[in-house]
Enzyme design. Sequence first.
Site, mmCIF file in Angstrom:
data_model
loop_
_atom_site.group_PDB
_atom_site.id
_atom_site.type_symbol
_atom_site.label_atom_id
_atom_site.label_comp_id
_atom_site.label_asym_id
_atom_site.label_seq_id
_atom_site.Cartn_x
_atom_site.Cartn_y
_atom_site.Cartn_z
ATOM 1 N N TYR A 178 14.719 32.153 3.365
ATOM 2 C CA TYR A 178 13.550 32.974 3.698
ATOM 3 C C TYR A 178 13.554 33.441 5.151
ATOM 4 O O TYR A 178 14.018 32.723 6.044
ATOM 5 C CB TYR A 178 12.264 32.145 3.515
ATOM 6 C CG TYR A 178 11.817 32.022 2.073
ATOM 7 C CD1 TYR A 178 11.396 33.131 1.352
ATOM 8 C CD2 TYR A 178 11.799 30.778 1.448
ATOM 9 C CE1 TYR A 178 10.968 33.005 0.038
ATOM 10 C CE2 TYR A 178 11.374 30.640 0.139
ATOM 11 C CZ TYR A 178 10.957 31.763 -0.560
ATOM 12 O OH TYR A 178 10.541 31.627 -1.860
ATOM 13 N N LYS A 210 0.856 -1.193 0.000
ATOM 14 C CA LYS A 210 0.000 0.000 0.000
ATOM 15 C C LYS A 210 0.888 1.238 0.000
ATOM 16 O O LYS A 210 2.093 1.145 0.257
ATOM 17 C CB LYS A 210 -0.892 -0.037 1.237
ATOM 18 C CG LYS A 210 -0.104 -0.119 2.534
ATOM 19 C CD LYS A 210 -0.997 -0.433 3.721
ATOM 20 C CE LYS A 210 -0.170 -0.491 4.995
ATOM 21 N NZ LYS A 210 -0.913 -1.030 6.118
#
Length: 819
Positions: free
Chosen positions: A714, A489
């Site tokens: 940033y 999965k």
Amino acid sequence: MTYTIEKVATLIGARRYGEHETTVGWLLTDSRSLCFPEQTLFFALRSKRNDGHKFIDELYRRGVRSFVVEQEPADYQTAYPDANFLKVPSPLAALQRLAERHRDEFDIPVVGITGSNGKTWVKEWLHQILMPTMKVTRSPKSYNSQIGVPLSVWLLNEQTQVALFEAGISEPGEMLALHDIIQPTIGVLTSLGSAHQENFRNMDEKCMEKLQLFRDTEVIIYPSDDDTVSRCVRRSQYQGERIGWSRYSEKAPMYVKTEGRKVSYIYKGVEGSYEIPFIDEASIENSITCAIVALYLGMSPEDLAERMAKLEPIAMRLEVKDGQRGLTLINDSYNSDVNSLDIALDFMNRRPDQEGKCKTLILSDIYQSGETPSELYREVSDLLRKRGIDRFVGIGPEIMAQAAQFTVGQKWFFANVDEFLQSSVFRNMHDEIVLLKGARPFGFEHISELLEQKVHETILEVDLNAVVENLNHYRSFMKPETKIVCMIKADAYGAGAVEIAKTLQDHRVDYLAVAVADEGVTLRKAGITQNIIVMNPEMSSFKTLFDYDLEPEVYSFRLMDALIQAARKEGITGWPVHLKLDTGMHRLGFDPRHDIDQLIDRLKHQTAIIPRSVFSHFVGSDSDDFDNFSAHQFELFNEGSKKIQAAFSHKILRHMDNSAGIEHFPERQMDMCRLGIGLYGVDPRTNGILSTVSTLKTTILQLRHVPKEETVGYSRKGKLERDSVIAAIPIGYADGLNRKLGNRHCYCLVNGQKAEYVGNICMDVALIDVTDIPCQEGDSVEIFGKNLPVTVLSDVLETIPYEVLTSVSNRVKRVYYQD
Ligand SMILES: *Cc1c(COP(=O)(O)O)cnc(C)c1O
């Protein structure tokens, strides 16, 4: 070398049934690798999970006439009129015996290599070092097991001047058998790691077992700075010469000093030095081991230094890459000999995606074969025909001169790579599977560079061998008859469901499990035929389940009724389903205390679906803290599931163990286990690493010097405390690199050294501090993987490795490796 079937029967002490006169040149244990049927002797090995006798019929139809069996087929005279069956108590023992007798024919130096790490590496490098002056026979790939070793020894031939064989063991007692087959004259112990520890009481026991390989050698070569190794060598009462190497003891027979890529040594009083083109510790240590063997075999320090400088990275595995114009490229340009060619062709044929594609081989002149060109290329041509090559490109003057020998459908010859690259043959290649196999000087990398798809600089490298190693690790806790479901999965925990599924299908797992129907469809479209369970079938996906042969989990009456309805509408009966019981997770599932009677009743009064299995899921099998609760869960499950089984006459598989459960509660494995995270290399109980499957890598885009007091990234978060060198790497949070790792909370590896993330991680780029690390633009960076466990990141993030693995986003290209 070939033996008559008569001779083989005598050598292995077999009773012979059948009178077909033939000779044996090839030994086969895996029917998928068949190549030269007439000269092949097949050993019908019985393992816990398979029985070679099942393949006799198929192999006979494909032309094999000689079989070593435990039991001859009852109707052998009529069903297999011109075959030989050599009956022995154990075909494996017979295989080993035959190799042993073959080994007896040779009086040459035979190097036996064992150790926990580096066996293949040392063997391949020794091959590179010795090859220019000696004809070397060596184990193919890492053939070092009870089966691989005899197959390797069988390759000894009249030309062999020195042999290099690996020996690997996983259990006490195995080494003696390998000793008898290899009969090494020179013993090499590379290193003693902690691999395969589970079957040994302690490191000493493991080391003593390994030393069994060397009992009759004239010399052993080992790292004497390792206390365990030194102690065991002393205790082993070994009589031959001992060459321990040491960094500390000047009295050691090999005293070494290392600095960067340079190794200076004093070997038995003679001084020398060399440099290798690699800087990492493992490379340095492995080179030292190789140096001793070469010096021991009489190589001069000058020759040694010259060859060390030219060491090439070893191709432990064949690289598979997507190429342009629908090409699939298999790159194996490090080795060039007939054996490795055969292995590569076999690998090419086994790839599940090759169907319908044209098969092309590009091959250079083969060096140092010891055969005349005409013999050699006739052999190669034979191989190509048997392995079904459609198109052939030969590059090099020698192969060109032998053009007439080749009988493949289409063939072209060029004197060198440049001429090939200018040709229309090159320009017109498309939708083919291409094997590139060229000796180093030919520069085949120019071909692959032009054909490869330009990949994103950030990739997730997935080691398919590691998946198999992990699978086998868990299988070692399971009874042979216990079935296994592999959880793939979430795109196989991020590793890529299709390739993982292909690998698992090849290793005969019983079930694959995905989360939603669409994941199952993707697998089916990729040619996966294995049983597939869908854990969370949506109500809207039932038709898809039926169309693609997918088996749903059923966890509620509402879901079950809807499924029955849908099946009836399609006229379907007996569709297999997997019933989930909720024993404490309180997520999904039927209540084993209240729902069982109704569940049985409902199932009995319909024919659309049929319970194939019933299961539940442990809440905390990864921690001893929950052992009481786990026991309680098991009890509830045991009772409920037995009641369901009792109501039906067909077998219903009962299962509960996940990865942690397999290891922690092997007694609760029942009919089947569900393996998830462990397959991908993380041991959920210790957070330790099994064999690393996924490595997330990128490269340095740009380096810049940034002065003290400046900030990086940033929001001016990354303030620098000193003059720094900052590298920009093309990976950001959109690739799955969690922002919380930034601002020096975690690090990646640049040339083996830790480089912290500085400032905020951006969407597509991150910045790292490489002030103290020698590196340049273009260098590789490891985010997590082989050298930096994924658990380092998950610990910093206060999460579980599952989350880090499944967060690597889709835009990161997956690249697969396999032996
Ligand atoms: C994911 C899953 C597993 C596998 O669990 P691991 O801890 O990864 O081994 C087993 N069973 C069920 C029902 C699952 O959903």
